[in-house]
Design a protein around this motif. Structure first.
Motif, PDB file in Angstrom:
ATOM      1  N   THR A 198       0.866  -1.247   0.013  1.00 18.47           N
ATOM      2  CA  THR A 198       0.048  -0.177   0.007  1.00 18.47           C
ATOM      3  C   THR A 198       0.571   1.270   0.118  1.00 18.47           C
ATOM      4  O   THR A 198       0.831   2.230  -0.695  1.00 18.47           O
ATOM      5  CB  THR A 198      -1.079   0.123   1.141  1.00 18.47           C
ATOM      6  OG1 THR A 198      -1.847  -1.098   1.067  1.00 18.47           O
ATOM      7  CG2 THR A 198      -1.916   1.197   1.250  1.00 18.47           C
ATOM      8  N   TYR A 259      -3.303   0.985  -9.293  1.00 14.38           N
ATOM      9  CA  TYR A 259      -4.240   0.925  -8.389  1.00 14.38           C
ATOM     10  C   TYR A 259      -5.371  -0.366  -8.741  1.00 14.38           C
ATOM     11  O   TYR A 259      -5.847  -0.717  -7.630  1.00 14.38           O
ATOM     12  CB  TYR A 259      -5.078   2.384  -8.404  1.00 14.38           C
ATOM     13  CG  TYR A 259      -4.355   3.099  -7.473  1.00 14.38           C
ATOM     14  CD1 TYR A 259      -4.638   3.257  -6.053  1.00 14.38           C
ATOM     15  CD2 TYR A 259      -3.579   3.993  -8.015  1.00 14.38           C
ATOM     16  CE1 TYR A 259      -3.903   4.098  -5.305  1.00 14.38           C
ATOM     17  CE2 TYR A 259      -3.040   5.101  -7.312  1.00 14.38           C
ATOM     18  CZ  TYR A 259      -3.248   5.058  -5.613  1.00 14.38           C
ATOM     19  OH  TYR A 259      -2.535   6.105  -5.037  1.00 14.38           O
ATOM     20  N   TYR A 265      -4.753  -5.359  -2.137  1.00 10.87           N
ATOM     21  CA  TYR A 265      -3.835  -4.841  -1.201  1.00 10.87           C
ATOM     22  C   TYR A 265      -4.062  -3.726  -0.408  1.00 10.87           C
ATOM     23  O   TYR A 265      -3.596  -3.308   0.737  1.00 10.87           O
ATOM     24  CB  TYR A 265      -2.485  -4.749  -1.791  1.00 10.87           C
ATOM     25  CG  TYR A 265      -1.561  -6.356  -1.920  1.00 10.87           C
ATOM     26  CD1 TYR A 265      -1.036  -7.133  -0.998  1.00 10.87           C
ATOM     27  CD2 TYR A 265      -1.789  -7.170  -3.263  1.00 10.87           C
ATOM     28  CE1 TYR A 265      -0.602  -8.241  -1.184  1.00 10.87           C
ATOM     29  CE2 TYR A 265      -1.079  -8.351  -3.572  1.00 10.87           C
ATOM     30  CZ  TYR A 265      -0.761  -8.928  -2.319  1.00 10.87           C
ATOM     31  OH  TYR A 265      -0.151 -10.167  -2.518  1.00 10.87           O
ATOM     32  N   ILE A 266      -4.355  -2.681  -1.133  1.00  8.80           N
ATOM     33  CA  ILE A 266      -4.603  -1.048  -0.801  1.00  8.80           C
ATOM     34  C   ILE A 266      -5.781  -1.302   0.523  1.00  8.80           C
ATOM     35  O   ILE A 266      -5.501  -0.885   1.479  1.00  8.80           O
ATOM     36  CB  ILE A 266      -5.239  -0.618  -1.728  1.00  8.80           C
ATOM     37  CG1 ILE A 266      -3.984  -0.197  -2.893  1.00  8.80           C
ATOM     38  CG2 ILE A 266      -5.458   1.084  -1.318  1.00  8.80           C
ATOM     39  CD1 ILE A 266      -4.361   0.713  -4.037  1.00  8.80           C
ATOM     40  N   GLY A 269      -4.087  -3.051   3.406  1.00  9.68           N
ATOM     41  CA  GLY A 269      -3.098  -2.342   3.952  1.00  9.68           C
ATOM     42  C   GLY A 269      -3.858  -1.001   4.670  1.00  9.68           C
ATOM     43  O   GLY A 269      -3.047  -0.479   5.761  1.00  9.68           O
TER      44      GLY A 269
END
Length: 276
Positions: A198, A259, A265-266, A269
């Motif tokens: 992230t 993105y 993962y973002i 995170g």
């Protein structure tokens, strides 16, 4: 709250989100449509979709401005900056989160305090330093500036994440005889991966979009990044709006793709470490 009220609230939320989505997507769609038009068609019909898909603008970017080389430069600078930043930030975050040493809180506060200083105040001192050691017009200047300026925020985010790791797990791997390097590679890094990905995405996006740093430190056209080429070289053809918008579209696509690919993962995170 009755069913009609709930439906009304959901409808308002849907309309609000739809307006936000359209507002966010319109510039991208405008760049896509405009980049596919000849200059004459763009002047006559600047808003609507193209009558025919015209790709000569992209061919001009590739052959006249060496976009493949420029794209490679940007990837190289961002990648090396990422490696340097994480190589320092991950051990530092682990030390601040889990190790006990003298003046730990003081060093942490001083490092975090540097985030409040405007980056523009360091431009002249940094340039004088780079010129004295002979790093101007060399990729190492951009890599060092990008990596160093991103370390405080990266350490801050990763420290918050690592503090949520159970101390029992760390003690268990130490009892099993794991050394520092083994602890970092087999436990800390895998458990911190969502946060590392992230913060890496945020840093990479900022570096990719950065115009000022490469513009100041890199004078050779062979070392230009995508943003510098679009902002300076293409400015000579400012009246050719389809060509300019084609360059802007190419600059915008990599962060958007990152993105989209790493959105899982973002999400992880952003919430990992929130609950201990």
């Amino acid at each position: 709250m009755n069913t009609a009220t709930r439906r009304g609230i959901r409808f308002l939320i849907f309309i609000t989100l739809a307006i936000i989505a359209i507002t966010a997507l319109y510039p991208l769609l405008y760049m896509v449509f405009s980049s596919m038009k000849p200059t004459i068609e763009f002047i006559k019909h600047p808003i609507g979709p193209p009558k025919t898909w015209y790709i000569d603008n992209f061919k001009a970017l590739i052959y006249r401005f060496s976009m493949f080389r420029v794209f490679g430069n940007s990837i190289l600078y961002v990648g090396l900056s990422m490696i340097a930043c994480l190589a320092i930030s991950i051990p530092a975050a682990y030390a601040f989160a889990k190790l006990k040493f003298a003046f730990r809180n003081g060093f942490y506060i001083i490092m975090i305090a540097t985030m409040t200083i405007p980056g523009i105040t360091f431009i002249i001192p940094n340039y004088l330093l780079m010129s004295k050691i002979g790093w101007t017009n060399h990729i190492i200047s951009v890599i060092v500036i990008w990596a160093v300026t991103a370390i405080p925020s990266t350490v801050f985010l990763l420290t918050s994440l690592m503090r949520a790791m159970p101390d029992e797990v760390l003690e268990a791997i130490k009892i099993d005889g794991a050394k520092y390097f083994q602890t970092m590679t087999k436990l800390i890094l895998p458990m911190s991966l969502p946060g590392v990905v992230t913060v890496s995405i945020f840093n990479a996006t900022n570096w990719w979009n950065d115009l000022l740093t490469p513009l100041i430190y890199l004078q050779s056209e062979k070392l230009n990044t995508m943003t510098v080429v679009v902002a300076t070289v293409l400015n000579r053809f400012s009246s050719d709006f389809p060509l300019l918008l084609s360059g802007l579209l190419l600059v915008s696509l990599p962060p958007i793709a990152i993105y989209i690919v790493f959105q899982g993962y973002i999400r992880k995170g952003l919430v990992v470490g929130a609950v201990k």
